[in-house]
Design an enzyme around this catalytic site. Structure first.
Site, PDB file in Angstrom:
ATOM      1  N   GLY A   1       4.670  21.405   0.422  1.00 50.49           N
ATOM      2  CA  GLY A   1       3.575  20.510   0.737  1.00 50.49           C
ATOM      3  C   GLY A   1       3.172  20.648   2.189  1.00 50.49           C
TER       4      GLY A   1
ATOM      5  N   GLU B   1      12.367  17.934   4.031  1.00 46.11           N
ATOM      6  CA  GLU B   1      12.667  19.374   3.957  1.00 46.11           C
ATOM      7  C   GLU B   1      13.599  19.742   5.097  1.00 46.11           C
ATOM      8  OE1 GLU B   1       9.162  21.808   3.775  1.00 46.11           O
ATOM      9  OE2 GLU B   1       9.040  21.644   1.600  1.00 46.11           O
TER      10      GLU B   1
ATOM     11  N   HIS C   1      12.068  34.819   3.274  1.00 45.28           N
ATOM     12  CA  HIS C   1      12.707  33.840   2.396  1.00 45.28           C
ATOM     13  C   HIS C   1      13.965  34.478   1.837  1.00 45.28           C
ATOM     14  CE1 HIS C   1      13.448  30.969  -0.768  1.00 45.28           C
ATOM     15  NE2 HIS C   1      12.546  30.180  -0.225  1.00 45.28           N
TER      16      HIS C   1
ATOM     17  N   ARG D   1      17.622  29.217   7.189  1.00 45.95           N
ATOM     18  CA  ARG D   1      17.006  30.223   6.334  1.00 45.95           C
ATOM     19  C   ARG D   1      17.203  31.656   6.855  1.00 45.95           C
ATOM     20  NH1 ARG D   1      10.687  29.392   4.553  1.00 45.95           N
ATOM     21  NH2 ARG D   1      11.454  27.917   3.029  1.00 45.95           N
TER      22      ARG D   1
ATOM     23  N   HIS E   1       7.737  36.408   3.859  1.00 43.66           N
ATOM     24  CA  HIS E   1       7.222  35.138   3.347  1.00 43.66           C
ATOM     25  C   HIS E   1       6.099  34.572   4.219  1.00 43.66           C
ATOM     26  CE1 HIS E   1       7.459  31.524   0.973  1.00 43.66           C
ATOM     27  NE2 HIS E   1       7.782  30.766   2.000  1.00 43.66           N
TER      28      HIS E   1
ATOM     29  N   ARG F   1       8.933  29.602  11.951  1.00 46.59           N
ATOM     30  CA  ARG F   1       8.121  28.474  11.473  1.00 46.59           C
ATOM     31  C   ARG F   1       8.994  27.386  10.864  1.00 46.59           C
ATOM     32  NH1 ARG F   1       5.500  27.867   5.719  1.00 46.59           N
ATOM     33  NH2 ARG F   1       7.451  28.911   5.282  1.00 46.59           N
TER      34      ARG F   1
ATOM     35  N   LEU G   1       0.584  25.001   6.291  1.00 51.67           N
ATOM     36  CA  LEU G   1      -0.619  24.398   5.702  1.00 51.67           C
ATOM     37  C   LEU G   1      -1.222  23.408   6.692  1.00 51.67           C
ATOM     38  CD1 LEU G   1       0.576  23.802   2.031  1.00 51.67           C
ATOM     39  CD2 LEU G   1      -1.078  25.486   2.810  1.00 51.67           C
TER      40      LEU G   1
HETATM   41  C1  LIG Z   1       5.275  31.188  -2.377  1.00 52.97           C
HETATM   42  C2  LIG Z   1       4.818  30.486  -1.113  1.00 52.97           C
HETATM   43  C3  LIG Z   1       5.139  29.151  -0.900  1.00 52.97           C
HETATM   44  C4  LIG Z   1       4.711  28.491   0.273  1.00 52.97           C
HETATM   45  N1  LIG Z   1       4.978  27.158   0.434  1.00 52.97           N
HETATM   46  C5  LIG Z   1       4.461  26.513   1.527  1.00 52.97           C
HETATM   47  C6  LIG Z   1       4.601  25.096   1.670  1.00 52.97           C
HETATM   48  O1  LIG Z   1       5.154  24.417   0.806  1.00 52.97           O
HETATM   49  N2  LIG Z   1       4.089  24.512   2.790  1.00 52.97           N
HETATM   50  C7  LIG Z   1       3.440  25.221   3.768  1.00 52.97           C
HETATM   51  O2  LIG Z   1       2.997  24.624   4.762  1.00 52.97           O
HETATM   52  N3  LIG Z   1       3.291  26.544   3.636  1.00 52.97           N
HETATM   53  C8  LIG Z   1       3.760  27.213   2.538  1.00 52.97           C
HETATM   54  N4  LIG Z   1       3.563  28.552   2.421  1.00 52.97           N
HETATM   55  C9  LIG Z   1       2.734  29.241   3.426  1.00 52.97           C
HETATM   56  C10 LIG Z   1       1.274  28.836   3.225  1.00 52.97           C
HETATM   57  O3  LIG Z   1       0.997  28.789   1.842  1.00 52.97           O
HETATM   58  C11 LIG Z   1       0.296  29.810   3.897  1.00 52.97           C
HETATM   59  O4  LIG Z   1       0.676  30.047   5.220  1.00 52.97           O
HETATM   60  C12 LIG Z   1      -1.115  29.228   3.904  1.00 52.97           C
HETATM   61  O5  LIG Z   1      -1.487  28.870   2.597  1.00 52.97           O
HETATM   62  C13 LIG Z   1      -2.101  30.216   4.476  1.00 52.97           C
HETATM   63  O6  LIG Z   1      -3.416  29.737   4.244  1.00 52.97           O
HETATM   64  P1  LIG Z   1      -4.636  30.658   4.652  1.00 52.97           P
HETATM   65  O7  LIG Z   1      -5.872  29.937   4.269  1.00 52.97           O
HETATM   66  O8  LIG Z   1      -4.476  31.088   6.051  1.00 52.97           O
HETATM   67  O9  LIG Z   1      -4.436  31.993   3.771  1.00 52.97           O
HETATM   68  P2  LIG Z   1      -4.429  32.193   2.186  1.00 52.97           P
HETATM   69  O10 LIG Z   1      -4.254  30.937   1.453  1.00 52.97           O
HETATM   70  O11 LIG Z   1      -3.467  33.303   1.900  1.00 52.97           O
HETATM   71  O12 LIG Z   1      -5.908  32.705   1.898  1.00 52.97           O
HETATM   72  C14 LIG Z   1      -6.360  33.956   2.381  1.00 52.97           C
HETATM   73  C15 LIG Z   1      -7.678  34.281   1.710  1.00 52.97           C
HETATM   74  O13 LIG Z   1      -8.266  35.435   2.320  1.00 52.97           O
HETATM   75  C16 LIG Z   1      -8.660  36.360   1.309  1.00 52.97           C
HETATM   76  N5  LIG Z   1      -8.646  37.686   1.944  1.00 52.97           N
HETATM   77  C17 LIG Z   1      -7.594  38.370   2.456  1.00 52.97           C
HETATM   78  N6  LIG Z   1      -8.033  39.514   3.028  1.00 52.97           N
HETATM   79  C18 LIG Z   1      -9.376  39.543   2.884  1.00 52.97           C
HETATM   80  C19 LIG Z   1     -10.405  40.450   3.272  1.00 52.97           C
HETATM   81  N7  LIG Z   1     -10.127  41.564   3.950  1.00 52.97           N
HETATM   82  N8  LIG Z   1     -11.684  40.163   2.939  1.00 52.97           N
HETATM   83  C20 LIG Z   1     -11.996  39.030   2.261  1.00 52.97           C
HETATM   84  N9  LIG Z   1     -11.060  38.114   1.883  1.00 52.97           N
HETATM   85  C21 LIG Z   1      -9.779  38.379   2.188  1.00 52.97           C
HETATM   86  C22 LIG Z   1      -7.674  36.134   0.178  1.00 52.97           C
HETATM   87  O14 LIG Z   1      -8.166  36.609  -1.047  1.00 52.97           O
HETATM   88  C23 LIG Z   1      -7.579  34.604   0.232  1.00 52.97           C
HETATM   89  O15 LIG Z   1      -8.694  34.045  -0.399  1.00 52.97           O
HETATM   90  C24 LIG Z   1       3.983  29.220   1.251  1.00 52.97           C
HETATM   91  C25 LIG Z   1       3.671  30.560   1.042  1.00 52.97           C
HETATM   92  C26 LIG Z   1       4.074  31.201  -0.132  1.00 52.97           C
HETATM   93  C27 LIG Z   1       3.698  32.636  -0.333  1.00 52.97           C
END
Ligand SMILES: Cc1cc2nc3c(=O)[nH]c(=O)nc-3n(C[C@H](O)[C@H](O)[C@H](O)COP(=O)(O)OP(=O)(O)OC[C@H]3O[C@@H](n4cnc5c(N)ncnc54)[C@H](O)[C@@H]3O)c2cc1C
Length: 534
Positions: A56, A121, A240, A286, A345, A380, A386
């Site tokens: 979350g 957490e 992870h 971790r 991760h 981190r 998030l």
């Molecule tokens: C399994 C997992 C569990 C997690 N759990 C947590 C949690 O509980 N709490 C927390 O705080 N964080 C968590 N994280 C980390 C967190 O989810 C991410 O750091 C965060 O969601 C990143 O958000 P963002 O918008 O930066 O990127 P993302 O949500 O990854 O979005 C990136 C976007 O960019 C697009 N994209 C990529 N490259 C290009 C390109 N060249 N051209 C056009 N579009 C592109 C992708 O398609 C996507 O739409 C977790 C991560 C994972 C993998």
């Protein structure tokens, strides 16, 4: 779609946001009703780490908790490199951003009295993780925001196109070049703009074992670096410890809660190898557990999560998602140990940005995992990513809306870019060397080998996507080589101690990474020079 793209190329767009995860969508919504174009490589809701978040968002909203306490925990996790002002600023804005998300329709769990329910957490000193239906936060956030974006007329969506280059003129970013995702033969399209926001997520897919979607392949970081942007802390990658080795890419997670319930880590001889490594054994921090698992695999003994005694027949009911992943791989976790490995991760490093989300290039902002704000330092704190994404997305929108954009002169000119077919074998080579040489346990010799290999892949790649992947991988490897110490997520067996004189963030450029490659005997056209960290 092609007509729409054709129209877009005619006039300068105002704002282009690249990325359809939390950072990109939230920024677009905050900018409404200002016209923006959101470009996403995958259809909304897919290909984003956001959708997979299970824990979350960290927010000090409960009685008795405070932004100061949250910031202190963040600083403690970051191994001396967290910018304390940034950490406190983010913690203070958490409540307001959670309320924004509620307004956009995210159904955060509430307690019986209607207050936001908060979970605990690891390494948080208070209960402060807001969540949705247990472990469904990411899915709920992305669904609500995607729906809100689709219902906002000022937001134009281009799905299925990947940004492959930034267009620049006189040190200012003037637009982006896109190509149909996964189609090397498609003709690239350019869109001119006054402001580009990169929100492309992380770099997990640069590693052979990762929890991230394939779209997290560092393309946003690469195109910014290739345009000359300053990059911060690229060497810091969080792993992870227990991804399930079920033959799936990306690898599903065996949540830390399993170890919390008493599941143990064993090798193929049945020995609990974490007992000798840390007083808390499986419940150690971790990065320490990740190193234990990595070392056991490297020694050829394998690593397994054993929940037979701790959970047994209760496994399916208590952890249905993990159970399903195991069963799909032919492992019954109630009766058999689960094969696990550490998986890339989260990327603490990224495009260096100031407190408004501005990069070092005029006209370019970055938010979410692709950026590096100083909030995470060398490691981190769980559920802070998030939060950082949502706080910076709002700040970027405010900065752009505040009229601080200096419009670059003229329309963007297309770049000449030839493209050859994407080579799956080169990608596999890149990902394999990142996992084996630039992973959980590092040393100078193997890092140098990785730097040389990645520099040559970058130089030789005739395919733009592969070249961009190699660019980001090279940045990570070169900075990991240059940082001659162990700190946070960077662990070097040739420099085991933390060195106080290196207790500052890395700021680097692609030119410097290539110079490091040249100094190590890599095949590169740039002149050799001294690395930036002694
Ligand atoms: C399994 C997992 C569990 C997690 N759990 C947590 C949690 O509980 N709490 C927390 O705080 N964080 C968590 N994280 C980390 C967190 O989810 C991410 O750091 C965060 O969601 C990143 O958000 P963002 O918008 O930066 O990127 P993302 O949500 O990854 O979005 C990136 C976007 O960019 C697009 N994209 C990529 N490259 C290009 C390109 N060249 N051209 C056009 N579009 C592109 C992708 O398609 C996507 O739409 C977790 C991560 C994972 C993998």
């Amino acid at each position: 779609m092609s007509n729409q793209l054709h129209d877009l190329t005619r006039n300068a767009d105002d704002v282009i946001i690249v990325g359809g995860g939390l950072a990109g969508l939230f920024c677009a919504l905050k900018l409404a009703p200002r016209p923006v174009t959101v470009v996403s490589a995958a259809p909304l809701g897919q290909g984003a780490s956001t959708a997979w978040a299970q824990g979350g968002i960290a927010a000090a909203v409960a009685e008795g908790d405070s932004a100061e306490a949250h910031a202190a925990d963040t600083v403690a996790a970051g191994a001396g490199l967290v910018d304390e002002t940034i950490a406190l600023g983010i913690a203070r804005e958490a409540g307001a951003r959670i309320h924004d998300l509620l307004r956009y329709g995210v159904p955060f769990d509430r307690d019986l009295e209607g207050r936001l329910a908060v979970g605990r957490e690891a390494a948080h000193s208070a209960r402060r993780i807001v969540h949705v239906r247990g472990d469904m936060a990411g899915q709920a956030i992305i669904s609500a925001l995607a729906e809100a974006v689709r219902a906002t007329p000022s937001i134009r969506l281009i799905e299925g196109y990947a940004a492959e280059a930034l267009l620049t003129e006189d040190d200012a970013v003037t637009g982006v070049q896109l190509r149909k995702a996964g189609d090397a033969t498609a003709t690239p399209v350019t869109i001119a703009s006054r402001a580009v926001v990169l929100a492309t997520g992380g770099i997990g897919h640069l590693y052979a074992v990762t929890t991230n979607p394939a779209e997290a392949s560092g393309l946003g970081l690469a195109i910014a670096a290739r345009a000359g942007a300053i990059v911060a802390d690229p060497e810091f990658v969080q792993f992870h410890p227990t991804a399930i080795m079920a033959g799936r890419d990306p690898a599903p997670l065996a949540t830390e809660a399993l170890r919390g319930e008493g599941a143990t880590l064993i090798n193929d001889k049945g020995e609990r190898f974490m007992l000798a490594r840390h007083p808390l054994a499986e419940l150690a921090p971790r990065d320490i557990v990740a190193r234990g698992v990595f070392a056991e695999i490297a020694a050829g003994r394998g690593a397994f999560l054993d929940a037979r005694d701790a959970l047994g027949a209760r496994f399916a009911e208590k952890f249905p998602t993990v159970y399903a992943s195991c069963m799909a791989a032919g492992v019954d976790p109630a009766r058999q140990p689960i094969p696990v490995a550490p998986a890339a991760h989260y990327h603490m490093g990224g495009i260096a940005v100031d407190p408004h989300g501005r990069s070092s290039l005029r006209g370019l902002w970055a938010g979410g995992e692709v950026s590096s704000t100083g909030a995470h330092g060398a490691n981190r704190l769980a559920s802070n990513s998030l939060l950082e994404a949502v706080v910076y997305a709002a700040r970027i929108a405010e900065d752009i809306d505040g009229g601080t954009i200096a419009a670059p002169a003229g329309l963007a000119k297309p770049m000449e870019l030839r493209n050859s077919a994407f080579s799956a074998s080169s990608e596999a080579r890149l990902r394999a060397i990142m996992t084996s040489h630039v992973g959980v346990i590092r040393d100078g010799e193997r890092l140098a080998e990785a730097v040389r290999t990645l520099a040559s892949i970058e130089q030789d790649a005739g395919n733009v996507a592969l070249r961009n992947m190699a660019t980001s991988a090279l940045l990570v490897a070169a900075s990991a080589w240059a940082r001659r110490e162990s700190r946070g997520a960077q662990y070097r067996i040739d420099f085991l101690a933390e060195r106080p004189e290196l207790g500052h963030r890395t700021r680097t450029t692609l030119t410097e990474a290539r110079q490091i490659a040249a100094s190590l005997g890599g095949r590169t056209e740039v002149r050799a020079a001294q690395p930036m960290i002694a």
